[in-house]
Design a protein around this motif. Structure first.
Motif, PDB file in Angstrom:
ATOM      1  N   ASN A   1       0.819  -1.214   0.000  1.00  0.00           N
ATOM      2  CA  ASN A   1       0.000   0.000   0.000  1.00  0.00           C
ATOM      3  C   ASN A   1       0.854   1.266   0.000  1.00  0.00           C
ATOM      4  OD1 ASN A   1      -2.267  -1.507   0.139  1.00  0.00           O
ATOM      5  ND2 ASN A   1      -2.703  -1.127   2.293  1.00  0.00           N
ATOM      6  N   GLN A   2       0.342   2.288  -0.683  1.00  0.00           N
ATOM      7  CA  GLN A   2       0.940   3.623  -0.577  1.00  0.00           C
ATOM      8  C   GLN A   2      -0.236   4.566  -0.379  1.00  0.00           C
ATOM      9  OE1 GLN A   2       2.964   3.906  -4.303  1.00  0.00           O
ATOM     10  NE2 GLN A   2       4.712   2.705  -3.612  1.00  0.00           N
ATOM     11  N   GLY A   3      -0.432   5.039   0.857  1.00  0.00           N
ATOM     12  CA  GLY A   3      -1.588   5.867   1.149  1.00  0.00           C
ATOM     13  C   GLY A   3      -2.871   5.110   0.857  1.00  0.00           C
ATOM     14  N   LYS A   4      -3.734   5.713   0.040  1.00  0.00           N
ATOM     15  CA  LYS A   4      -5.020   5.075  -0.263  1.00  0.00           C
ATOM     16  C   LYS A   4      -4.917   4.146  -1.465  1.00  0.00           C
ATOM     17  CE  LYS A   4      -8.022   8.576   1.653  1.00  0.00           C
ATOM     18  NZ  LYS A   4      -8.898   9.702   1.402  1.00  0.00           N
ATOM     19  N   THR A   5      -3.711   4.048  -2.022  1.00  0.00           N
ATOM     20  CA  THR A   5      -3.543   3.263  -3.244  1.00  0.00           C
ATOM     21  C   THR A   5      -3.024   1.876  -2.915  1.00  0.00           C
ATOM     22  OG1 THR A   5      -3.022   5.288  -4.395  1.00  0.00           O
ATOM     23  CG2 THR A   5      -2.379   3.254  -5.494  1.00  0.00           C
ATOM     24  N   ILE A   6      -3.539   0.877  -3.621  1.00  0.00           N
ATOM     25  CA  ILE A   6      -3.047  -0.486  -3.465  1.00  0.00           C
ATOM     26  C   ILE A   6      -2.630  -0.973  -4.850  1.00  0.00           C
ATOM     27  CG2 ILE A   6      -5.395  -1.485  -3.665  1.00  0.00           C
ATOM     28  CD1 ILE A   6      -4.475  -3.571  -1.582  1.00  0.00           C
ATOM     29  N   HIS A   7      -1.514  -1.697  -4.899  1.00  0.00           N
ATOM     30  CA  HIS A   7      -1.104  -2.276  -6.175  1.00  0.00           C
ATOM     31  C   HIS A   7      -1.675  -3.676  -6.272  1.00  0.00           C
ATOM     32  CE1 HIS A   7       1.825   1.024  -6.062  1.00  0.00           C
ATOM     33  NE2 HIS A   7       1.654   0.976  -7.369  1.00  0.00           N
ATOM     34  N   PHE A   8      -2.622  -3.846  -7.165  1.00  0.00           N
ATOM     35  CA  PHE A   8      -3.261  -5.155  -7.326  1.00  0.00           C
ATOM     36  C   PHE A   8      -2.703  -5.801  -8.589  1.00  0.00           C
ATOM     37  CE2 PHE A   8      -6.499  -8.302  -8.065  1.00  0.00           C
ATOM     38  CZ  PHE A   8      -6.877  -8.669  -6.793  1.00  0.00           C
ATOM     39  N   ILE A   9      -2.376  -7.091  -8.485  1.00  0.00           N
ATOM     40  CA  ILE A   9      -1.760  -7.765  -9.633  1.00  0.00           C
ATOM     41  C   ILE A   9      -2.837  -8.509 -10.418  1.00  0.00           C
ATOM     42  CG2 ILE A   9       0.103  -9.285 -10.410  1.00  0.00           C
ATOM     43  CD1 ILE A   9       0.971  -6.823  -8.633  1.00  0.00           C
ATOM     44  N   PHE A  10      -3.039  -8.039 -11.648  1.00  0.00           N
ATOM     45  CA  PHE A  10      -3.951  -8.709 -12.588  1.00  0.00           C
ATOM     46  C   PHE A  10      -3.116  -9.468 -13.608  1.00  0.00           C
ATOM     47  CE2 PHE A  10      -6.389  -4.983 -11.124  1.00  0.00           C
ATOM     48  CZ  PHE A  10      -7.563  -5.607 -10.747  1.00  0.00           C
ATOM     49  N   LEU A  11      -3.796 -10.161 -14.536  1.00  0.00           N
ATOM     50  CA  LEU A  11      -3.114 -10.773 -15.680  1.00  0.00           C
ATOM     51  C   LEU A  11      -3.548 -10.052 -16.945  1.00  0.00           C
ATOM     52  CD1 LEU A  11      -3.428 -14.605 -14.918  1.00  0.00           C
ATOM     53  CD2 LEU A  11      -1.535 -13.052 -14.372  1.00  0.00           C
ATOM     54  N   GLU A  12      -2.559  -9.585 -17.694  1.00  0.00           N
ATOM     55  CA  GLU A  12      -2.874  -9.019 -19.017  1.00  0.00           C
ATOM     56  C   GLU A  12      -3.339 -10.160 -19.929  1.00  0.00           C
ATOM     57  OE1 GLU A  12       0.214  -6.315 -20.410  1.00  0.00           O
ATOM     58  OE2 GLU A  12      -0.158  -7.085 -22.430  1.00  0.00           O
ATOM     59  N   ARG A  13      -2.714 -11.326 -19.685  1.00  0.00           N
ATOM     60  CA  ARG A  13      -3.099 -12.598 -20.309  1.00  0.00           C
ATOM     61  C   ARG A  13      -2.387 -13.677 -19.511  1.00  0.00           C
ATOM     62  NH1 ARG A  13       1.627 -14.076 -22.543  1.00  0.00           N
ATOM     63  NH2 ARG A  13       2.949 -12.458 -23.404  1.00  0.00           N
ATOM     64  N   LEU A  14      -2.694 -14.937 -19.773  1.00  0.00           N
ATOM     65  CA  LEU A  14      -1.943 -15.996 -19.102  1.00  0.00           C
ATOM     66  C   LEU A  14      -0.483 -15.881 -19.514  1.00  0.00           C
ATOM     67  CD1 LEU A  14      -3.969 -19.324 -19.131  1.00  0.00           C
ATOM     68  CD2 LEU A  14      -2.985 -18.112 -17.172  1.00  0.00           C
ATOM     69  N   GLY A  15       0.423 -15.799 -18.557  1.00  0.00           N
ATOM     70  CA  GLY A  15       1.842 -15.663 -18.869  1.00  0.00           C
ATOM     71  C   GLY A  15       2.337 -14.240 -18.772  1.00  0.00           C
ATOM     72  N   LYS A  16       1.481 -13.287 -18.421  1.00  0.00           N
ATOM     73  CA  LYS A  16       1.931 -11.887 -18.304  1.00  0.00           C
ATOM     74  C   LYS A  16       1.143 -11.160 -17.216  1.00  0.00           C
ATOM     75  CE  LYS A  16       3.614  -8.148 -21.250  1.00  0.00           C
ATOM     76  NZ  LYS A  16       3.535  -7.089 -20.289  1.00  0.00           N
ATOM     77  N   ALA A  17       1.877 -10.757 -16.176  1.00  0.00           N
ATOM     78  CA  ALA A  17       1.246 -10.041 -15.068  1.00  0.00           C
ATOM     79  C   ALA A  17       1.020  -8.581 -15.413  1.00  0.00           C
ATOM     80  CB  ALA A  17       2.136 -10.131 -13.828  1.00  0.00           C
ATOM     81  N   LEU A  18       0.034  -8.002 -14.769  1.00  0.00           N
ATOM     82  CA  LEU A  18      -0.286  -6.587 -14.986  1.00  0.00           C
ATOM     83  C   LEU A  18      -0.572  -5.921 -13.630  1.00  0.00           C
ATOM     84  CD1 LEU A  18      -1.063  -4.274 -17.016  1.00  0.00           C
ATOM     85  CD2 LEU A  18      -3.421  -5.102 -16.794  1.00  0.00           C
ATOM     86  N   PRO A  19       0.449  -5.262 -13.050  1.00  0.00           N
ATOM     87  CA  PRO A  19       0.176  -4.541 -11.789  1.00  0.00           C
ATOM     88  C   PRO A  19      -0.636  -3.279 -12.081  1.00  0.00           C
ATOM     89  CG  PRO A  19       2.554  -4.804 -12.192  1.00  0.00           C
ATOM     90  CD  PRO A  19       1.851  -5.123 -13.472  1.00  0.00           C
ATOM     91  N   VAL A  20      -1.658  -3.052 -11.277  1.00  0.00           N
ATOM     92  CA  VAL A  20      -2.482  -1.853 -11.468  1.00  0.00           C
ATOM     93  C   VAL A  20      -2.605  -1.142 -10.120  1.00  0.00           C
ATOM     94  CG1 VAL A  20      -4.782  -0.975 -12.079  1.00  0.00           C
ATOM     95  CG2 VAL A  20      -3.790  -2.886 -13.377  1.00  0.00           C
ATOM     96  N   ALA A  21      -2.272   0.149 -10.122  1.00  0.00           N
ATOM     97  CA  ALA A  21      -2.449   0.941  -8.901  1.00  0.00           C
ATOM     98  C   ALA A  21      -3.922   1.316  -8.808  1.00  0.00           C
ATOM     99  CB  ALA A  21      -1.573   2.190  -8.966  1.00  0.00           C
ATOM    100  N   MET A  22      -4.556   0.929  -7.725  1.00  0.00           N
ATOM    101  CA  MET A  22      -5.992   1.188  -7.581  1.00  0.00           C
ATOM    102  C   MET A  22      -6.275   1.891  -6.269  1.00  0.00           C
ATOM    103  SD  MET A  22      -7.767  -2.405  -8.712  1.00  0.00           S
ATOM    104  CE  MET A  22      -9.438  -1.770  -8.791  1.00  0.00           C
ATOM    105  N   ASP A  23      -7.295   2.690  -6.269  1.00  0.00           N
ATOM    106  CA  ASP A  23      -7.778   3.267  -5.037  1.00  0.00           C
ATOM    107  C   ASP A  23      -8.364   2.117  -4.198  1.00  0.00           C
ATOM    108  OD1 ASP A  23      -8.734   5.742  -3.518  1.00  0.00           O
ATOM    109  OD2 ASP A  23     -10.548   4.526  -3.733  1.00  0.00           O
ATOM    110  N   ARG A  24      -7.949   2.058  -2.932  1.00  0.00           N
ATOM    111  CA  ARG A  24      -8.346   0.906  -2.115  1.00  0.00           C
ATOM    112  C   ARG A  24      -9.870   0.801  -1.984  1.00  0.00           C
ATOM    113  NH1 ARG A  24      -4.662   1.381   1.749  1.00  0.00           N
ATOM    114  NH2 ARG A  24      -5.989   2.482   3.190  1.00  0.00           N
ATOM    115  N   ALA A  25     -10.515   1.941  -1.814  1.00  0.00           N
ATOM    116  CA  ALA A  25     -11.980   1.918  -1.665  1.00  0.00           C
ATOM    117  C   ALA A  25     -12.631   1.412  -2.953  1.00  0.00           C
ATOM    118  CB  ALA A  25     -12.480   3.315  -1.313  1.00  0.00           C
ATOM    119  N   ALA A  26     -12.047   1.811  -4.102  1.00  0.00           N
ATOM    120  CA  ALA A  26     -12.605   1.364  -5.390  1.00  0.00           C
ATOM    121  C   ALA A  26     -12.423  -0.141  -5.550  1.00  0.00           C
ATOM    122  CB  ALA A  26     -11.909   2.110  -6.536  1.00  0.00           C
TER     123      ALA A  26
END
Ligand code: NAD
Ligand code: GLY
Length: 352
Positions: free
Chosen positions: A322-347
């Motif tokens: 976490n950084q403040g209200k932001t959380i880095h959530f790890i998604f997959l762009e596709r199988l075999g490729k991670a996609l970190p996305v900074a998201m508002d924690r409440a969202a």
């Protein structure tokens, strides 16, 4: 056999992965040591199985080793057990040229590694992982820690080993549930980095089939972790992709008081939930969740776990990424490729 080199400047080290290497470990370890004395930390399950083999090999190489055995299980990864290790080493007259060897799973590795990092402000450390999880994940990358009452792994350090020595034959004595636990992390590597590995695991589909190719599989996983750690040793950026499935996994572990589900089981369900959420938000191609769930199920891992909303809010609030209200959530762009996305924690919470 697979040998990899983790390139971290003066903290570089080899990962040796070879059937039967336990019997020759002394020959690998002795040339790396500054002195002759080792403290070998193991647990009450692993020491009776493999302790003598390792001690004999160390003695054959002219090393003096003292075995320090801790009770098996996560409950040993505590500040109290860390202090017990410090005392044992101090009472044996430990010096800075001594070495700590961890022979066991992630609990032994994390605890012994933290003891090595802190004893006399740091003595050399060698990892000899004996679980699948430890061979593909915890023994590589230098994270060492103990658990606090307030949470898991909250006191720790980055402390790289001088060598990681793993023998795939040790995996034959793992209980099925512990093997499956490690498979969750193996599958994770396929998800975040290597679609061919994922497809290979789909083709193999069972523990005996995986064991037929185990050295290649664990070496492939270590190589992925090596590349990630070389880019981001201190976990400030890309290393966060190793957390795929872990954010919600931690929620599930906590929701059931770390008793009902193992770490791997919680991460398994967390990966499916992350894929579903990624699909809902348009980050991940449709059907990814089903492929991941089918592969996890083949290895006896759960694909969904219910969790209370309050636990979700608490755990997401404590996430180390976490950084403040932001959380880095790890998604997959596709199988075999991670996609970190900074998201508002409440969202994020609103989407769960
Ligand atoms: P573990 O060390 O508790 O081992 C699981 C069980 O298997 C234990 O009962 C152990 O005694 C037994 N065992 C170990 N090797 C065996 C063998 N060859 N044959 C038979 N039994 C054997 O658990 P784990 O799953 O290896 O590791 C979990 C720990 O790793 C957690 O504390 C977690 O926080 C930590 N971890 C650390 C990192 C890191 O980067 N440092 C990464 C992931 C997990
Ligand atoms: N196990 C996650 C990491 O080493 O960063």
């Amino acid at each position: 056999m697979g040998t990899l080199r983790v390139n971290l400047n003066e903290r570089s080290y080899d990962i040796v992965n070879e059937a039967g290497v336990l019997h020759q470990c002394g020959a690998y370890i002795a040339p790396l040591l500054r002195g002759k004395r080792c403290f070998m930390v193991s647990d009450t399950n692993v020491a009776p199985l493999y302790g003598d083999t390792v001690l004999h090999s160390l003695a054959d190489a002219g090393l003096e080793a003292t075995l320090l055995t801790i009770p098996a299980g996560e409950r040993s990864k505590t500040p109290e057990m860390l202090a017990w290790l410090w005392e044992q080493m101090a009472q044996s007259g430990a010096t800075r040229t001594d070495t700590v060897i961890a022979l066991g799973g992630g609990v032994v590795g994390d605890l012994a590694g933290f003891a090595a990092a802190t004893m006399l402000r740091g003595v050399d450390f060698i990892q000899m992982p004996t679980t699948l999880l430890a061979q593909v994940d915890s023994s590589v990358g230098g994270k060492v820690a103990v658990d606090l009452v307030a949470g898991k792994n909250l006191a720790g350090a980055f402390y790289q080993p001088k060598l990681v020595l793993m023998d795939p034959e040790t995996l034959t004595t793992l209980p099925d549930r512990v093997f499956s636990d490690g498979m969750a992390e193996v599958i994770k590597y396929g998800c975040i980095w290597d679609e061919a590995l994922f497809a290979k695991l789909e083709r193999l589909g069972s523990r005996p089939a995986v064991m037929g190719e185990i050295t290649d599989i664990t070496t492939a996983c270590c190589d992925i972790k090596r590349q990630v750690v070389e880019q981001d040793e201190l976990d400030l950026g890309i290393r966060m992709i190793l957390n795929f499935g872990h954010t919600l996994g931690h929620v599930y572990e906590k929701a059931y008081h770390y008793e009902t589900y193992t770490h791997g089981e919680a991460v398994a369900a967390g990966m499916v939930a992350a894929a579903k959420l990624g699909q809902k938000l348009g980050h991940t191609p449709a059907g990814t969740d089903e492929r991941i769930a089918a592969l996890l199920a083949a290895f006896g891992l759960p694909t969904a776990i219910e969790a209370d909303r309050t636990v979700c809010e608490t755990v997401l609030g404590l996430d180390k990424k976490n950084q403040g209200k932001t959380i880095h959530f790890i998604f997959l762009e596709r199988l075999g490729k991670a996609l970190p996305v900074a998201m508002d924690r409440a969202a994020l919470l609103a989407q769960l």
